[in-house]
Design a protein around this motif. Structure first.
Motif, mmCIF file in Angstrom:
data_model
loop_
_atom_site.group_PDB
_atom_site.id
_atom_site.type_symbol
_atom_site.label_atom_id
_atom_site.label_comp_id
_atom_site.label_asym_id
_atom_site.label_seq_id
_atom_site.Cartn_x
_atom_site.Cartn_y
_atom_site.Cartn_z
ATOM 1 N N GLN A 297 0.853 -1.179 0.000
ATOM 2 C CA GLN A 297 0.000 0.000 0.000
ATOM 3 C C GLN A 297 0.890 1.231 0.000
ATOM 4 O OE1 GLN A 297 -3.243 -1.498 3.031
ATOM 5 N NE2 GLN A 297 -3.800 0.563 2.361
ATOM 6 N N ARG A 298 0.573 2.181 -0.860
ATOM 7 C CA ARG A 298 1.419 3.367 -1.020
ATOM 8 C C ARG A 298 0.839 4.555 -0.266
ATOM 9 N NH1 ARG A 298 6.189 1.265 -2.043
ATOM 10 N NH2 ARG A 298 6.046 -0.354 -3.671
ATOM 11 N N TRP A 299 1.725 5.480 0.111
ATOM 12 C CA TRP A 299 1.312 6.659 0.846
ATOM 13 C C TRP A 299 0.687 7.687 -0.085
ATOM 14 C CZ3 TRP A 299 1.737 6.413 6.069
ATOM 15 C CH2 TRP A 299 2.620 5.457 6.584
ATOM 16 N N PHE A 300 -0.301 8.404 0.440
ATOM 17 C CA PHE A 300 -0.773 9.583 -0.278
ATOM 18 C C PHE A 300 0.371 10.600 -0.314
ATOM 19 C CE2 PHE A 300 -5.169 8.419 1.262
ATOM 20 C CZ PHE A 300 -5.743 8.300 0.009
ATOM 21 N N ALA A 301 0.606 11.197 -1.493
ATOM 22 C CA ALA A 301 1.574 12.288 -1.575
ATOM 23 C C ALA A 301 0.975 13.545 -0.949
ATOM 24 C CB ALA A 301 1.961 12.549 -3.026
ATOM 25 N N GLU A 302 -0.340 13.700 -1.077
ATOM 26 C CA GLU A 302 -1.101 14.774 -0.449
ATOM 27 C C GLU A 302 -2.537 14.290 -0.315
ATOM 28 O OE1 GLU A 302 -0.853 18.216 -2.899
ATOM 29 O OE2 GLU A 302 -1.951 17.353 -4.576
ATOM 30 N N PRO A 303 -3.389 14.992 0.412
ATOM 31 C CA PRO A 303 -4.771 14.518 0.560
ATOM 32 C C PRO A 303 -5.440 14.286 -0.801
ATOM 33 C CG PRO A 303 -4.340 16.300 2.090
ATOM 34 C CD PRO A 303 -3.138 16.211 1.193
ATOM 35 N N PRO A 304 -6.305 13.272 -0.897
ATOM 36 C CA PRO A 304 -6.929 12.969 -2.190
ATOM 37 C C PRO A 304 -7.739 14.135 -2.730
ATOM 38 C CG PRO A 304 -7.990 11.758 -0.393
ATOM 39 C CD PRO A 304 -6.751 12.370 0.165
ATOM 40 N N HIS A 305 -7.726 14.287 -4.053
ATOM 41 C CA HIS A 305 -8.517 15.311 -4.721
ATOM 42 C C HIS A 305 -9.932 14.762 -4.935
ATOM 43 C CE1 HIS A 305 -4.572 17.118 -6.571
ATOM 44 N NE2 HIS A 305 -4.502 16.916 -5.262
ATOM 45 N N MET A 306 -10.756 15.532 -5.627
ATOM 46 C CA MET A 306 -12.146 15.117 -5.772
ATOM 47 C C MET A 306 -12.291 13.816 -6.568
ATOM 48 S SD MET A 306 -15.492 17.210 -7.133
ATOM 49 C CE MET A 306 -15.413 18.357 -5.755
ATOM 50 N N GLN A 307 -11.559 13.680 -7.674
ATOM 51 C CA GLN A 307 -11.738 12.504 -8.526
ATOM 52 C C GLN A 307 -10.486 11.667 -8.700
ATOM 53 O OE1 GLN A 307 -13.561 14.717 -11.842
ATOM 54 N NE2 GLN A 307 -15.421 13.532 -11.469
ATOM 55 N N VAL A 308 -9.362 12.164 -8.202
ATOM 56 C CA VAL A 308 -8.115 11.409 -8.302
ATOM 57 C C VAL A 308 -7.369 11.475 -6.972
ATOM 58 C CG1 VAL A 308 -7.889 11.832 -10.782
ATOM 59 C CG2 VAL A 308 -6.760 13.376 -9.138
ATOM 60 N N SER A 309 -6.429 10.560 -6.815
ATOM 61 C CA SER A 309 -5.531 10.570 -5.668
ATOM 62 C C SER A 309 -4.094 10.651 -6.173
ATOM 63 C CB SER A 309 -5.708 9.295 -4.835
ATOM 64 O OG SER A 309 -6.971 9.278 -4.199
ATOM 65 N N ILE A 310 -3.268 11.414 -5.479
ATOM 66 C CA ILE A 310 -1.848 11.535 -5.827
ATOM 67 C C ILE A 310 -1.056 10.678 -4.837
ATOM 68 C CG2 ILE A 310 0.037 13.101 -6.383
ATOM 69 C CD1 ILE A 310 -2.553 13.665 -7.930
ATOM 70 N N LEU A 311 -0.350 9.690 -5.333
ATOM 71 C CA LEU A 311 0.414 8.772 -4.501
ATOM 72 C C LEU A 311 1.899 9.028 -4.688
ATOM 73 C CD1 LEU A 311 -1.480 5.543 -5.640
ATOM 74 C CD2 LEU A 311 -2.217 7.212 -3.923
ATOM 75 N N PHE A 312 2.676 8.669 -3.683
ATOM 76 C CA PHE A 312 4.126 8.716 -3.831
ATOM 77 C C PHE A 312 4.653 7.293 -3.864
ATOM 78 C CE2 PHE A 312 8.507 8.738 -2.275
ATOM 79 C CZ PHE A 312 9.073 9.636 -3.177
#
Length: 343
Positions: A297-312
Motif C-alpha cells: 500500500q502506497r502513501w498519499f503524496a497529499e490529501p486525495p482530490h475530488m476525482q483522483v488521488s496523488i500517490l508517492f
C-alpha cells in the motif's frame, strides 16, 4: 480511465446461494449505497434468487427502488409521527418502535421492533399492555429484534430472543413472524426448533452481499506518472518530496469515497498501538492510501482530490505505468465506483 469495481459474478452468486441455504426465509437488506453495488443491482439480484421481500433503510430508498423490485419492501428506519410523507405503494411495510407510532399508522402494514440489548430503539416490556390494543388498527406483519454484533459479556443471542418471545407470548401478542438481525445460522435453527409456530426471518445485508471478499475487487487506473527528486516541490501545498520517486495520479478521489474512514472500535493492546501510530503519522502528513503498487500500500503524496488521488512511489519500487490498474482496499459501503466490470 476509472475507478472500477470488478465482480466475479459466478463466485458472488455462489456465495448468495450458500447464504440462502443457511438462512431459509432470508430478507435481503439493500440500504445506503446498496453495499457498493447500487440499489438497482441488488434489487435485480434479489429478484433473481426469488426473494419475496427486500429491506431498505429509509422511505426515500423505498420510493427509489419500488420500480426495480415487485415484492414487499420493508423500511428499517422506524416511523415517527410528523415525518415527511413519501408516496409509497401498499406493499411497503413500516418498522415501528413505539406505541405512539403504531397508533399513528392506522390501516398500515407494520413490523414492530422490540428493544434489544443494543438499546437503539424499540418498544419495551412496559409497553406491551398498551400495544395489545393498538395493534387492532394496523396490519401486523410481525415483530423484530436487532441484536448487537459483539457480545463481550458472554450472553447468548438466542436467550435474548427467547426472553422477548416469552414476554410477547405472556402479553398475548401474535407471534406468527419474528424478524431477527445478527444471528448465526445455528442460532436461527435453534429458535425455529424451540418455537415451531413462529416463522423466523433473518434480515441480512453484509454477509449476503459482501461475505466473500474474493468475489469483488476495486481497482483505480493510473492516469499520469511524474518523476520527482528528493526536495523537489509538488502539489497544491507545494510540499517537498522526501526522497526520489514518482508521483502517481490514480483514478479515485473523495467523490468516490477514497480517504473516507469510519471510526473503529479498537479492542486489545496491538490494535490500539497501531491506531496511535497511524494518528502520529497523520500529524506529519503521512497517510496511507488504499492503493497497492508493487505489493505494498502506497502513501498519499497529499490529501486525495475530488476525482483522483496523488500517490508517492519511491524510486526503489517498480516504475508505475500509465494505464496500469492499482488494487484499492476500499469499503463497499462508502465507495462510489465509475463503472462495474463482471467476469
Amino acid at each position: 480511465m476509472a475507478l472500477t469495481l470488478y465482480v466475479d459474478s459466478t463466485r458472488w452468486r455462489a456465495h448468495h446461494k450458500h447464504v440462502l441455504e443457511q438462512f431459509p426465509g432470508i430478507v435481503p437488506v439493500c440500504k445506503g449505497n446498496g453495499y457498493g453495488f447500487g440499489h438497482e443491482r441488488l434489487a435485480e439480484e434479489a429478484t433473481r434468487f426469488g426473494s419475496d421481500m427486500l429491506a431498505v433503510g429509509t422511505t426515500y430508498e423505498a420510493a427509489r427502488i419500488k420500480d426495480w423490485f415487485s415484492g414487499d419492501l420493508l423500511v428499517l428506519t422506524p416511523f415517527r409521527r410528523g415525518e415527511e410523507p413519501v408516496p409509497l405503494p401498499d406493499r411497503v411495510i413500516r418498522s415501528v418502535s413505539s406505541v405512539d407510532g403504531v397508533r399513528a399508522l392506522v390501516g398500515a402494514r407494520v413490523m414492530i421492533e422490540v428493544m434489544s440489548s443494543m438499546k437503539r430503539h424499540g418498544v419495551t416490556r412496559s409497553d406491551l399492555q398498551a400495544l395489545g390494543s393498538a395493534i387492532d388498527d394496523v396490519r401486523l406483519e410481525g415483530f423484530a429484534i436487532h441484536l448487537p454484533l459483539d457480545r463481550t459479556d458472554g450472553t447468548d443471542a438466542v436467550e435474548e430472543v427467547i426472553a422477548w418471545m416469552d414476554a410477547l407470548r405472556g402479553a398475548r401478542l401474535p407471534l406468527h413472524t419474528m424478524y431477527v438481525s445478527h444471528v448465526k445460522a445455528d442460532e436461527l435453527a435453534r429458535l425455529s426448533q424451540q418455537f415451531p409456530q413462529t416463522k423466523f426471518r433473518a434480515r441480512i445485508g453484509t454477509l449476503l452481499w459482501l461475505g466473500d471478499h474474493e468475489a469483488t475487487q476495486y481497482r483505480g487506473t493510473i492516469l499520469d506518472v511524474t518523476r520527482v527528486a528528493k526536495g523537489e516541490r509538488f502539489g497544491y501545498r507545494q510540499q517537498k518530496a522526501t526522497s526520489d520517486g514518482w508521483l502517481v495520479v490514480a483514478a479515485g478521489g473523495t467523490s468516490h469515497g477514497v480517504g473516507l474512514e469510519a471510526p473503529k472500535a479498537l479492542h486489545g493492546v496491538m490494535p490500539r498501538a497501531k491506531g496511535v501510530a497511524r494518528a502520529g503519522l497523520a500529524t506529519v502528513n503521512r497517510n496511507l492510501s488504499p492503493f497497492v503498487h508493487g505489493g505494498k500500500q502506497r502513501w498519499f503524496a497529499e490529501p486525495p482530490h475530488m476525482q483522483v488521488s496523488i500517490l508517492f512511489v519511491p524510486a526503489d519500487a517498480p516504475e508505475p505505468q500509465v494505464g496500469e490498474e492499482l488494487v484499492a482496499h476500499l469499503r463497499h459501503t462508502t465507495t462510489q465506483f465509475d463503472r462495474i466490470v463482471e467476469h
